[in-house]
Structures are given as structure tokens and as C-alpha cells.
Design a protein around this motif. Structure first.
Motif, PDB file in Angstrom:
ATOM      1  N   GLU B 327      -0.527  36.941  72.171  1.00  0.00           N
ATOM      2  CA  GLU B 327      -0.873  38.021  72.595  1.00  0.00           C
ATOM      3  C   GLU B 327      -1.143  39.331  71.013  1.00  0.00           C
ATOM      4  OE1 GLU B 327       0.476  40.005  75.568  1.00  0.00           O
ATOM      5  OE2 GLU B 327      -0.669  41.649  73.981  1.00  0.00           O
ATOM      6  N   TYR B 349      -2.792  29.219  84.297  1.00  0.00           N
ATOM      7  CA  TYR B 349      -1.998  29.852  84.840  1.00  0.00           C
ATOM      8  C   TYR B 349      -1.147  30.994  85.098  1.00  0.00           C
ATOM      9  CZ  TYR B 349      -4.948  28.847  88.903  1.00  0.00           C
ATOM     10  OH  TYR B 349      -6.105  28.375  89.671  1.00  0.00           O
ATOM     11  N   SER B 352      -2.935  33.639  82.229  1.00  0.00           N
ATOM     12  CA  SER B 352      -3.745  34.280  83.185  1.00  0.00           C
ATOM     13  C   SER B 352      -2.987  35.045  83.976  1.00  0.00           C
ATOM     14  CB  SER B 352      -3.967  34.220  84.814  1.00  0.00           C
ATOM     15  OG  SER B 352      -5.178  34.319  85.098  1.00  0.00           O
ATOM     16  N   LYS B 353      -0.750  35.682  84.210  1.00  0.00           N
ATOM     17  CA  LYS B 353      -0.845  35.888  85.059  1.00  0.00           C
ATOM     18  C   LYS B 353       0.343  36.900  84.058  1.00  0.00           C
ATOM     19  CE  LYS B 353       2.782  35.537  88.836  1.00  0.00           C
ATOM     20  NZ  LYS B 353       3.297  34.646  89.216  1.00  0.00           N
ATOM     21  N   ARG B 354       0.836  36.255  83.064  1.00  0.00           N
ATOM     22  CA  ARG B 354       0.968  36.631  81.970  1.00  0.00           C
ATOM     23  C   ARG B 354       0.625  37.872  81.337  1.00  0.00           C
ATOM     24  NH1 ARG B 354       5.148  34.974  76.953  1.00  0.00           N
ATOM     25  NH2 ARG B 354       4.931  36.831  75.875  1.00  0.00           N
ATOM     26  N   PHE B 355      -0.869  37.737  81.307  1.00  0.00           N
ATOM     27  CA  PHE B 355      -1.725  38.587  79.874  1.00  0.00           C
ATOM     28  C   PHE B 355      -2.467  39.472  81.083  1.00  0.00           C
ATOM     29  CE2 PHE B 355      -0.287  35.251  76.637  1.00  0.00           C
ATOM     30  CZ  PHE B 355       0.826  35.570  76.177  1.00  0.00           C
ATOM     31  N   LEU B 356      -2.838  38.819  82.281  1.00  0.00           N
ATOM     32  CA  LEU B 356      -3.818  39.426  83.238  1.00  0.00           C
ATOM     33  C   LEU B 356      -5.077  39.048  82.585  1.00  0.00           C
ATOM     34  CD1 LEU B 356      -1.908  42.814  84.098  1.00  0.00           C
ATOM     35  CD2 LEU B 356      -1.958  40.818  84.853  1.00  0.00           C
ATOM     36  N   ILE B 357      -5.383  38.106  82.211  1.00  0.00           N
ATOM     37  CA  ILE B 357      -6.911  37.632  82.040  1.00  0.00           C
ATOM     38  C   ILE B 357      -6.990  36.357  83.156  1.00  0.00           C
ATOM     39  CG2 ILE B 357      -6.797  38.071  79.566  1.00  0.00           C
ATOM     40  CD1 ILE B 357      -6.483  34.748  79.266  1.00  0.00           C
ATOM     41  N   PRO B 358      -8.556  36.947  83.519  1.00  0.00           N
ATOM     42  CA  PRO B 358      -9.422  35.866  84.479  1.00  0.00           C
ATOM     43  C   PRO B 358      -9.280  34.404  84.210  1.00  0.00           C
ATOM     44  CG  PRO B 358     -10.737  36.787  83.518  1.00  0.00           C
ATOM     45  CD  PRO B 358      -9.618  37.606  82.775  1.00  0.00           C
ATOM     46  N   ILE B 359      -9.223  33.965  85.192  1.00  0.00           N
ATOM     47  CA  ILE B 359      -9.088  32.551  85.413  1.00  0.00           C
ATOM     48  C   ILE B 359      -9.887  31.264  85.899  1.00  0.00           C
ATOM     49  CG2 ILE B 359      -7.073  31.957  86.790  1.00  0.00           C
ATOM     50  CD1 ILE B 359      -5.655  29.951  84.905  1.00  0.00           C
ATOM     51  N   TYR B 381     -15.345  41.674  80.991  1.00  0.00           N
ATOM     52  CA  TYR B 381     -14.445  41.210  80.853  1.00  0.00           C
ATOM     53  C   TYR B 381     -13.913  40.808  79.532  1.00  0.00           C
ATOM     54  CZ  TYR B 381     -12.789  40.200  86.324  1.00  0.00           C
ATOM     55  OH  TYR B 381     -12.674  40.489  87.366  1.00  0.00           O
TER      56      TYR B 381
END
Lengths: 410, 460
Positions: B327, B349, B352-359, B381
Motif C-alpha cells: 500500500e 489474488y 488484487s482483492k485487497r488493493f483492487l488492482i487488476p490481476i 490502470y
């Protein structure tokens, strides 16, 4: 199918064995199979990750570890899963990640990214709850697929599949197979040889003194190097071999990461009644077409033509002249293998006396003249699809007297 | 009169007919009693044709299935001096050889120049679908023609075609005669029993290998000489940094496990190490890992030790403090584009889920991969999480920050990850952060993978 890493094996004097199960071990294997099927059956509607997690809870001894893993793999492969199509997961991700990128860009120095605010904002715009958005975000992953149907067989059925899967997994590592095959009928041989051709394997046949055939099977490149490239095809051939009355199978293996050179031997015998495969389309079309022909009657051939030391062929059809009863066999070679045509020509050259027509596609670029003067055999070269009238003319020619037994080579 | 017929059959060459007296192909072709003809691996095509020519033998070549390209390059970009040198060296080696250039130096442009030079149907073999997509775009733009793809659910063969190593391995025996030039991108993948076969089953007389790091831990890179050709040109990362690659720094950040993580780590590591010691396994030796796998499978204690090994590794690779630090880095570099690398998909994953960034992982479908990379390129992005699929070759020109959360001990992997951010653009300065859990086994893994000149370590 399972991988070689899940096969229970034992090595003895350069030979790889699949150890037989003792009655106790068999009983234990059945119990494990029952547990696997019970877990899967109890997980209907659950995600794949949940099913796999439940299965990981099953306990086994270290010695049973491979067996249990293999049973799980086979049962999961035979289960039906469905992706969660209710939500457009890639679309949700696009929305959420784009919004998150903008939010992060807009941050003031020292401010922190607020994940939950982004989720709530996008969820509200899509008329979803934040929880629904969260659960839908990665719902298209394999791990999120839902179990629709468990395998339909029982524990015994799973163990039967497992036994076959172990042999196939070994054959995946094979570089060459020699099978001694015995069948009661030509139909069985034909089914086997068709499978060999279909799998595009190279094979050499020789008749065994006491009946049956010795088939050496590998692939074109096997001449230079022992490669397992054809292992999958050899493994997929197993069901066809199992349809024979008896098979002694010897395989040369390159086993494990170190590609250890090992032998593998197996005796196979057909368990149930032989179920003939339906004829190929071109054969069925010919049978239908000749039902209307006045002079000739067609039926599936039952003969295996063997010229000792030279080779053999298994005709597809037997044509009988309706007036004279004279018979002419027919093998449809199609368009895939020019060598096969030359092998048939050699059979004729070396004395194959049975009257026979070889049906060959023009794509193989073989002239009918090659067998133009042969007394007992003819080539029918077709363009596009097989023409029954043209084939009938070839049959008529073969039963006319005065053909010379001479073969032209181009 | 034609004395010999050459045919391509399932990745091999069949030679039928009678060779004139005194002409021998020993060492090239072997008599095949199964089909009563001489047979050779398709790889030997060029040599066989040359031998027949030399001997003045008339032959009918039904094997060659490749064509001359109707047109050459439509977009002309002045090659850099080292790219010109590489092409010249390859040409002088009769169009067979390996070019070694660091990531970001423009290896693919050398390949485009080679295709233009030979003007024969060309097949590009790449390790991942992302690279297939990238080659597809590059060839289509450069030659203004349709380009075929084999792999990822597509099977379209055209004079210019791109495929994966896996698909080449499966299908080369079918289409190996249809290309006069084969280019193996990231060619260090080629040696090895399965992939090597795809080079054997291809008759292309011209062959080009591209790699930044041809050396392999198993020493099999020597096979490249036979399968493609010798290394004909080589420049290392330190020779090109500045003029052609972005300046960079690597920053190793050590984080502490939380007290809970530390307690669990020590417990699990203790179980694992006790087992290893009790069995006399030397994990530092070449056979150490294999011994551990074999012995752990034999007993309940061994299985527990394997679980303990996995858990302590999971704790060190995915320490909570590492995720917290991401972060901070994303905020510190908010104006730049970042790639976040992990060792496993689960962590990717989670990020991606925690920081809302594409994977992007192997599970990401081609369409979504393309969209993510497109949005990353145009700035919509600013970060992508990935495990291993972006390690190699994928062109992300603007990325200037790499955050390595976890990885293997492979020097190649670590150099490739650095390479992802080195493509020069303006006065870009690249930074690679490597997050390592302090006082864990990961510290040694990190030291192993940094043994490269790019990290101020060992040999390039």
C-alpha cells in the motif's frame, strides 16, 4: 486420466509393476472410493474450491496417498461443474479496478486509499450490495465453479476406472509397445487396426504361429530416439486393446523425471461381450448404396488377409455377385496414408491371391495403373467422395476372366 | 529423371528412391524397415538438401511446404547499431543461431528484421499466450498482413504464424514443413525432452533463437546449438544500460513477521527441520530436496513435515507486513505504473482483492489480458498483480516500478522481472523493490536469486 506421479508402482529387475491389491487393501480402497464419492455427492451446488477442501479432509495412510489422490482426480474429472454465469465477473472487475485506479490517483498527499468506499460506490451504481459485488468479483475462476453433478458410478465403478487409469498413466511414459493379440473375429481385429490408424501410430504386424498377431507400435520419430511423444496415443489405445479376447502387452518405458529405462508387462482379456463399433461413414454409405445395386450385394467383411512374412490387411467389405456368388473384398484406405497403399501393392506383388479392391483418395496421388494389370486386385482412386457406380465397375472388372497377374510400379 | 523423392511425414523426412552410387546420407538419414524408405528428423532437411545438391542428385522435393512472403516490412524503423550487428552475425551463420540481448533491448525487432531478410513463411514460438498476443500485434503491424495463431483455442496457419511452446510440441509434426524460418522466443525453454522435439520435427532451414538468459540450471543450453544454431551475438544488461535501457535501482526491503506469524513460523519450521535432521537429509546438497520429498511420503511424520515446510514458506512469502508495505509503495509511486510479482496465484489474488488492482494469471482469459494490458498502457490502470505469467517478454513500456513480493531462487526469474521495467522511455528511472521476510528461509532464497551482475552480484 491420471498422471504417472499418482500410480502405485514397484520396480523389479528393470520391470515396472502395478502391484495387485491384497483383499484387505482392496477393501480399504473400496472404502476410500466410497468416501470420495460420498464427499462429492454431498457437495452438490458447492464451489470447486469447497469440494476440493472437503476432499482434502479425507485421511489415508502414507501408503494409500497416491491411491486416494488418484481416486479424487478421477471422480472430480467425471463430475460436472458449471461456471457462475449469473454475474459478469470480468465486467465487475473492470468497473472496480478502474474506479480504484482513479481513486488512488486522486489521493491528496498523506491520504490513504479507501478500499471499502470504492466497493460501496460501485455496488450502489450496479444495484448490488457490497457483499454481492465482493462475491461476484472473481466468480468466473475455476475455483468458483459450482458442482452440478457427481459421478454416476459406485465405488466399484471408480475402482475399475482407477485400474485402467493406472495402466494408461504407465503407457503415457511408453516409447514402444509390443502387443500379442488374439481375437475371435475379424471385426475385432478391424476395430483394433482402425484405432491404430486413427491414432496415427506406426505399426508392424506379423502372424503368430499359434494364431493371433504380434503388433509393434510406435511413431515415425521413434526410429531416431526413444520418445514419449506417442505415449498419449498409446494410452488412448488401451480400450481398443481391452476389446480383444486376449492381449499380452510389453511396453518400453522412460519412467519418471530421470526417464529411467524400464519394461512393463500386462495381460489383458476382454471382460464382457465384444461390442462392435458402428461402421465408418464411408462404409455405411457404401452398404446403403449397394443395397440398390442389381449385381452385387455388400456386407461387412469377416476375413483377415495374411501373407506370412509380408503383412496383412483387414478388408472392410465383402461384395458377393448376386448371380455367380463370386466374392471380391474391399478395403477403404481413404486419404491419410500413402504408405499404406504401397504396402497393399506389395502384398499383391508378393502373391496375395484373394480378389480385392483398394479404395484410395486421389489426394494420395496414386495411379490406378499401379495395379492396372493385376489379376486379383485393383485400385479405385476417387476424387471427393466414393462413387458406388465406379466401384461397381471395378468389381465387374475383377470378375472378368483374363486379367494378368502383373503389377506396375510408378 | 528424378532419383529421390523427399516427403515430410509426421515431423520426419522420408527419402524414397535409389541414391546414385557413391552418394551416402549416413549420419543424416536412417533406413526405416517399417515403411521401407530412408527417414531423417525434419531438422536435417537443410543438410540433406545441401548433400543432394553437392552430389548432383536430382530430387523431387515434396517436403518443403513453405512459401516466399508476398511482401516484406511495411513499417521501417531504423535498427539500433547492436540490432544491426546481431542480424549480420545471424546472417553470416547461414541464418541459424541464437541472439542474446537483455530484456527491453529490442530482441523482437531483430526477429522482424530476420523475417524481412529471409522473406520465407515464418513461425514464432513463444512461451506464453501473452507473448503470442504481443507477437501477433507486432507482426501484423510490421508486415501489414494477417497473422495466424495456434494455441489458446485458436488454430489458424498462415505464412506468418505465432504459437506457444506447448502447441508447437503438440502440432509441429503436422505443420513443421510449412515454415522456412522458425523463431524461438525465450529460447532457453527449448532444451528439454518435450520442447526440444518441436525443433527436431520442424524442417525450417533458417532458425533464430532469442533470449536474455540462455543459461539453464541443468546445463542443457548446449542443445541450443544443435536445435537452432550457436550463439551468434551477445550483449549483456550492463553494456546497454543508459543508451538503450532505463537507469534503475534495486531496493531490498526486509520486513518482520508479526508476533503471531513468527510463533507459527518457528513452530512449523521446527517440525520441518527436526524431520530433516532426523533423516540425515542435507537440504543444501543437490539431492536434498528430492530426498525430502521421497522420505516425507513414507510416514505420517514425514507428511506432517511436508505440511510444516509448506506452511512456514507460506508465512514467510506472504507475511502481512509485506502486504501492508505494498500500500505504501503504491501510494509513493502513484504517478507511475507498477507491476506486483508473487510466487503463487493465491497471493496474487489476495493482493488484487485487497488493493483492487487488476490481476493476470494463467486463469485470465486472452480477451481480459489484452484489455488489462491496453488499459495499463493508456494509463487507466496504474498497477497489475501477477504471479509468473508476466515474468517473460511481455511488453509493458511505461512500467517503472516492480514490486517482488515473493519468488523462487531462480536468477533468471529475478532478472526477467527486472527486465519488465527497463524498456527505455524518455528519462524513465526504474525501481525494483524486493520484499523479504527477515530471519526466515526467504533471506537465503533472495540471496540466491540476486547472484547476477544486474543486481551487483555474480556473472551475467
Amino acid at each position: 486420466m491420471i498422471g504417472p506421479d499418482l500410480v502405485r508402482t514397484r520396480k523389479r529387475k528393470g520391470t515396472l509393476c502395478l502391484p495387485a491389491m491384497s483383499p484387505d487393501a482392496r477393501e480399504r480402497a473400496r472404502a476410500l472410493a466410497e468416501q470420495v464419492l460420498a464427499v462429492i455427492g454431498g457437495c452438490l451446488g458447492q464451489t470447486r474450491s469447497v469440494v476440493e477442501e472437503e476432499l482434502s479432509g479425507l485421511e489415508s495412510t502414507p501408503q494409500e496417498k497416491k491411491l486416494l489422490s488418484a481416486l479424487k482426480k478421477l471422480a472430480l474429472d467425471d463430475s460436472a461443474f458449471d461456471g457462475n454465469a449469473a454475474l459478469d465477473a470480468p465486467g465487475l472487475r473492470r468497473e472496480v479496478f478502474s474506479r480504484a485506479a482513479l481513486a488512488r490517483q486522486a489521493l491528496d498527499p498523506g491520504a490513504h486509499f479507501d478500499r471499502n468506499a470504492v466497493i460501496s460506490e460501485v455496488a450502489a451504481e450496479l444495484n448490488l450490495t457490497p457483499e454481492a459485488l465482493e462475491s461476484g468479483l472473481y466468480s468466473d475462476l475455476r475455483s468458483a465453479e459450482r458442482l452440478l453433478k457427481a459421478p454416476s458410478y459406485d465405488a466399484e465403478g471408480l475402482l475399475v476406472r482407477h485400474a485402467r487409469a493406472e495402466v494408461q498413466a504407465v503407457l503415457l511414459c511408453s516409447v514402444r509397445v509390443v502387443a500379442l493379440v488374439r481375437c475371435a473375429s475379424a471385426e475385432q481385429y478391424r476395430a483394433l487396426f482402425h484405432k491404430l490408424k486413427f491414432r496415427q501410430l506406426m505399426f508392424q504386424l506379423s502372424a503368430e504361429a499359434g494364431g493371433g498377431y504380434r503388433i509393434e507400435i510406435d511413431g515415425p520419430y521413434s526410429l531416431f530416439e526413444s520418445v514419449t511423444k506417442y505415449g498419449l496415443e498409446l494410452a488412448l489405445l488401451l480400450p481398443a486393446l481391452e476389446s480383444c479376447d486376449s492381449v499380452t502387452l510389453n511396453a518400453d518405458l522412460r519412467w519418471g523425471k530421470k526417464r529411467e529405462v524400464l519394461k512393463f508387462e500386462l495381460e489383458l482379456g476382454r471382460a464382457g461381450a465384444f461390442e462392435p463399433t458402428p461402421p465408418r461413414d464411408e462404409i455405411k454409405n457404401l452398404l446403403d448404396a449397394f443395397a440398390e445395386v442389381a449385381n452385387w450385394r455388400a456386407e461387412p467383411a469377416q476375413e483377415v488377409l495374411d501373407l506370412p512374412g509380408i503383412g496383412l490387411c483387414v478388408p472392410d467389405l465383402c461384395f458377393s455377385h448376386r448371380q455367380t456368388g463370386e466374392q471380391v473384398l474391399c478395403e477403404v484406405l481413404g486419404f491419410w496414408n500413402r504408405d499404406a497403399v504401397w504396402r497393399r501393392v506389395e502384398l499383391v506383388e508378393k502373391g496375395l491371391a484373394t480378389k480385392i479392391v483398394f479404395v484410395v483418395s486421389a489426394r494420395l496421388r496414386v495411379s490406378e495403373e499401379v495395379l492396372g494389370d493385376a489379376e486379383s486386385a485393383a485400385l479405385y482412386v476417387y476424387k471427393g467422395s466414393i462413387n458406388a457406380k465406379a466401384l461397381e465397375r471395378k468389381l465387374d472388372t475383377l470378375v472378368q476372366p483374363g486379367r494378368r497377374a502383373k503389377v506396375k510400379r510408378s | 529423371m528424378t532419383a529421390v523423392q523427399l516427403r515430410f511425414v509426421a515431423g520426419t523426412l522420408e527419402l524414397r528412391g535409389t541414391l546414385p552410387e557413391g552418394v551416402a546420407l549416413s549420419g543424416l538419414a536412417t533406413w526405416d524397415a517399417r515403411s521401407r524408405c530412408h527417414r531423417a528428423p525434419a531438422l536435417a532437411y537443410a543438410e540433406i538438401v545441401r548433400a543432394l545438391h553437392r552430389a548432383g542428385v536430382t530430387y523431387e522435393d515434396e517436403a518443403r511446404g513453405y512459401v516466399e512472403l508476398e511482401r516484406g516490412l511495411c513499417v521501417h524503423r531504423e535498427p539500433r547499431p547492436f540490432q544491426k550487428e546481431a542480424l549480420t552475425a545471424w546472417r553470416e551463420a547461414k541464418g541459424r543461431g541464437v541472439v542474446v540481448l537483455p530484456t527491453g533491448a529490442g530482441k523482437s525487432h531483430v526477429a522482424v528484421l530476420a523475417i524481412d531478410d529471409k522473406r520465407r513463411s515464418a513461425l514464432v514460438v513463444a512461451p506464453t499466450l501473452d507473448l503470442v498476443r504481443q507477437w501477433y500485434d507486432l507482426l501484423r503491424t510490421s508486415f501489414a498482413t494477417e497473422v495466424g495463431i495456434v494455441g489458446g483455442g485458436s488454430y489458424e496457419l498462415l505464412p506468418l504464424t505465432v504459437t506457444t511452446y506447448d502447441s508447437a510440441c503438440l502440432h509441429m509434426d503436422h505443420f513443421g514443413a510449412r515454415f522456412g524460418l522458425v523463431i524461438f522466443d525465450e529460447c532457453h525453454h527449448l532444451p528439454g525432452p518435450s520442447y526440444a522435439l518441436s525443433a527436431e520435427l520442424c524442417l525450417a532451414p533458417y532458425r533464430l533463437g532469442l533470449s536474455a538468459t540462455p543459461e539453464r540450471s541443468d546445463g542443457q543450453e548446449q542443445q541450443l546449438s544443435r536445435l537452432i544454431g550457436p550463439v551468434v551475438y551477445r550483449k549483456d544488461i550492463v553494456e546497454l544500460t543508459g543508451p538503450y535501457l532505463a537507469e534503475y535501482e534495486t531496493v531490498r526491503v526486509e520486513v518482520d513477521l508479526s508476533p503471531e506469524e513468527r510463533a507459527e513460523y518457528e513452530l512449523e519450521r521446527g517440525i520441518y527441520l527436526d524431520f530433516v535432521r532426523s533423516q540425515g537429509i542435507r537440504m543444501g546438497s543437490a539431492r536434498g530436496w528430492n530426498d525430502f520429498i521421497m522420505r516425507s511420503a513414507r510416514s505420517a511424520a514425514g507428511q506432517r513435515a511436508m505440511r510444516a515446510y509448506r506452511r512456514q514458506r507460506e508465512l514467510s512469502l506472504g507475511a502481512k507486513a509485506k502486504l501492508d508495505y505494498i500500500e505504501r509503495l503504491l501510494e509513493a509511486h502513484r504517478g507511475e505504473k507498477a507491476l506486483v510479482f508473487t510466487q503463487d496465484n493465491a497471493t496474487a489474488y489476495a493482493i488484487s482483492k485487497r488493493f483492487l488492482i487488476p490481476i493476470i494469471t494463467h486463469q485470465t482469459k486472452v480477451k481480459e489480458r489484452s484489455e488489462i494490458l491496453e488499459r495499463f498502457a493508456d494509463g487507466r490502470y496504474r498497477a497489475i498483480a501477477t504471479s509468473k505469467v508476466l515474468n517473460e517478454g511481455v511488453d509493458v513500456p511505461d512500467a517503472s516500478v516492480a514490486i517482488v513480493i515473493s519468488g523462487s531462487g531462480s536468477v533468471r526469474e529475478h532478472v526477467q522481472r527486472l527486465g519488465r521495467i527497463l524498456r527505455r522511455k524518455g528519462d524513465k528511472f526504474a525501481t525494483l523493490y524486493e520484499l523479504v521476510s527477515r530471519k526466515t528461509g526467504e533471506v537465503f532464497t533472495s540471496e540466491r536469486r540476486r547472484e547476477h551482475a544486474a543486481y551487483g552480484g555474480g556473472a551475467p
